[in-house]
Scaffold this active site. Structure first.
Site, short mmCIF file in Angstrom:
data_model
loop_
_atom_site.label_atom_id
_atom_site.label_comp_id
_atom_site.label_asym_id
_atom_site.label_seq_id
_atom_site.Cartn_x
_atom_site.Cartn_y
_atom_site.Cartn_z
N HIS A 184 89.64 17.89 -35.18
CA HIS A 184 88.52 17.10 -34.64
C HIS A 184 87.86 16.30 -35.76
O HIS A 184 87.51 15.14 -35.58
CB HIS A 184 87.49 18.03 -33.98
N ASP A 227 80.81 15.66 -30.40
CA ASP A 227 82.08 16.20 -29.91
C ASP A 227 81.86 16.94 -28.59
O ASP A 227 80.73 17.26 -28.21
CB ASP A 227 82.65 17.15 -30.97
#
Length: 463
Positions: free
Chosen positions: A25, A127
């Protein structure tokens, strides 16, 4: 930063980037940060100390640069006896501590609130696992945009599945090319029964989508996922904006030293004669799977580079991990790498003619970016959907497992031999991969520019 574009008439907006604590990520967030910095944004990238230290080493980050277009901001997690600071990342995290890391991350909300109060950014990019970050930004009247680092096809299917249950999704999903096989559905249902954690993750992502201001960014390209981007947009009521592949071309000196032998090996082989085999950083094939893969490679008669990884604390020597005599028998045409290899460099080399992959989203995008046909061997989670997408768009061939989901050496050998050695299969996939690679490099950058302008517009509204 070198190459930063200065737009004298445009205000320099401040963006706070906040990825989940996994390198899969963090890396796309870092790549997007670099593009934003080059477009006259001041970027702050927030993570834990161990992740920031890794980024400083791997991203050519110069703390003494006079132009701090990207600055790192440390998020402190609470002190938990079972989670010392070196576990404030998913890298090398023992699986049983994953729920503890998520809990500690959630407990750091107050610290993150303080960061927002001090920085007062014009925009937060967050996120999917932390919808609370968007809620905290809203309290400070800061707009926030979700950045999805997974494929739209995955979330489009999952959104549909939650409405009609996983077992019935295949029959009612509007795109029949995308489906789970029976053994894959059994595996998913078994996982859900074991733990509600994954279901909780999905609900967090959907809440994050709901909270995103006006748009949702996705690491994708409409040329491969257009209809799935539209379907997900329609399902969730938010406009999805693709940002392209965000490919990372850089590597540091230490990495360059470690892969010189690999490049020498590739340089010694004919064009498109090597198959690259890797299952990502978070899936570790079992002893039985390693044996099937090894024998399959041996029987294929192909040149190969195979990256073998082990969980932290469970590493074993390659001689012990692989069938007896295997390394000696494949000497000269095969190279087994323990731990890490420069994937982008290997895929970009003229000698690489196929990629046996688990079909993590980053690997699928990279195979298309470098024009290498994908020999899809998905293992779990969203990977089967990515594999079916690769087949649908014409860049992949799936290496089929048996009805129980077991890898079969004969099938591995057959597909690799026909694609990389005989070249009787895979020609169309190779041509399509090269064609899409050219388009992706051109159009992906255009999509990124459009996304950046939308972010600039959001920042302007907040002024």
């Amino acid at each position: 930063m070198e190459g930063t574009i200065r737009e004298s008439n445009a205000p320099r907006f401040r963006i706070l980037m906040f990825p989940w604590l996994a390198h899969g990520h963090i890396s796309p967030f870092m790549e997007l940060s670099k593009r934003l910095a080059k477009s006259n944004f001041q970027v702050y990238l927030c993570s834990t100390e161990i992740n920031l230290n890794f980024m400083k080493r791997s991203a050519k980050f110069d703390e003494n640069s006079s132009d701090h277009a990207i600055e790192f901001v440390q998020l402190d997690l609470p002190d938990l006896p079972e989670l010392p600071p070196h576990y404030h990342t998913t890298k090398n995290l023992p699986p049983h501590l994953e729920p503890t890391l998520k809990r500690a991350f959630h407990m750091a909300k107050t610290n993150f609130q303080n960061i927002l109060n001090n920085l007062k950014p014009d925009l937060l990019v967050y996120d999917g696992f932390q919808p609370w970050a968007s809620e905290l930004a809203a309290l400070n009247h800061i707009p926030s945009v979700l950045f999805l680092v997974v494929g739209a096809v995955n979330l489009s299917f999952v959104y549909h599945s939650l409405r009609c249950r996983v077992s019935g999704a295949n029959e009612t999903y509007p795109f029949p090319e995308i489906f789970y096989r029976d053994y894959e559905i059994k595996k998913i249902l078994a996982k859900l029964q074991e733990s509600k954690a994954k279901e909780g993750d999905a609900l967090d992502v959907f809440k994050s989508i709901e909270l995103s201001s006006d748009i949702v960014l996705v690491k994708s390209w409409r040329g491969i996922e257009g209809k799935y981007i539209d379907h997900l947009s329609s399902s969730c009521g938010k406009k999805l904006v693709a940002v392209g592949p965000l490919s990372n071309q850089e590597c540091n000196g230490k990495e360059a030293d470690s892969y010189s032998l690999i490049i020498e090996f590739l340089n010694s082989k004919d064009e498109a004669s090597v198959v690259y085999v890797s299952f990502g950083s978070e899936y570790f094939p079992s002893k039985e799977e390693r044996e099937e893969i090894a024998v399959g490679l041996e029987l294929s008669n192909a040149n190969f580079i195979w990256v073998v990884r082990f969980p932290v604390g469970h590493a074993i020597g390659l001689e012990e991990a692989l069938p007896e005599g295997f390394l000696e028998r494949v000497k000269g045409r095969g190279m087994v790498v323990n731990g890490w290899a420069p994937q982008a460099k290997i895929l970009g080399h003229r000698s690489t003619g196929g990629f046996v992959s688990h079909c993590g989203w980053g690997s699928v995008i990279e195979s298309i970016y470098y024009g290498v046909p994908l020999l899809a061997l998905p293992m779990h989670l969203d990977q089967p959907l990515h594999a079916r997408l690769a087949v649908e768009i014409g860049v992949g061939i799936e290496i089929l497992k048996d009805e129980d989901g077991q890898i079969k050496r004969e099938e591995i050998a057959r597909v690799i031999n026909e694609v990389v050695v005989k070249k009787t299969e895979g020609k169309l996939q190779g041509q399509k991969a090269i064609e899409l690679s050219k388009k992706l490099r051109e159009e992906g950058e255009e999509e990124l520019h459009e996304a950046i302008e939308k972010l600039r517009s959001l920042c302007s509204k907040n002024k």
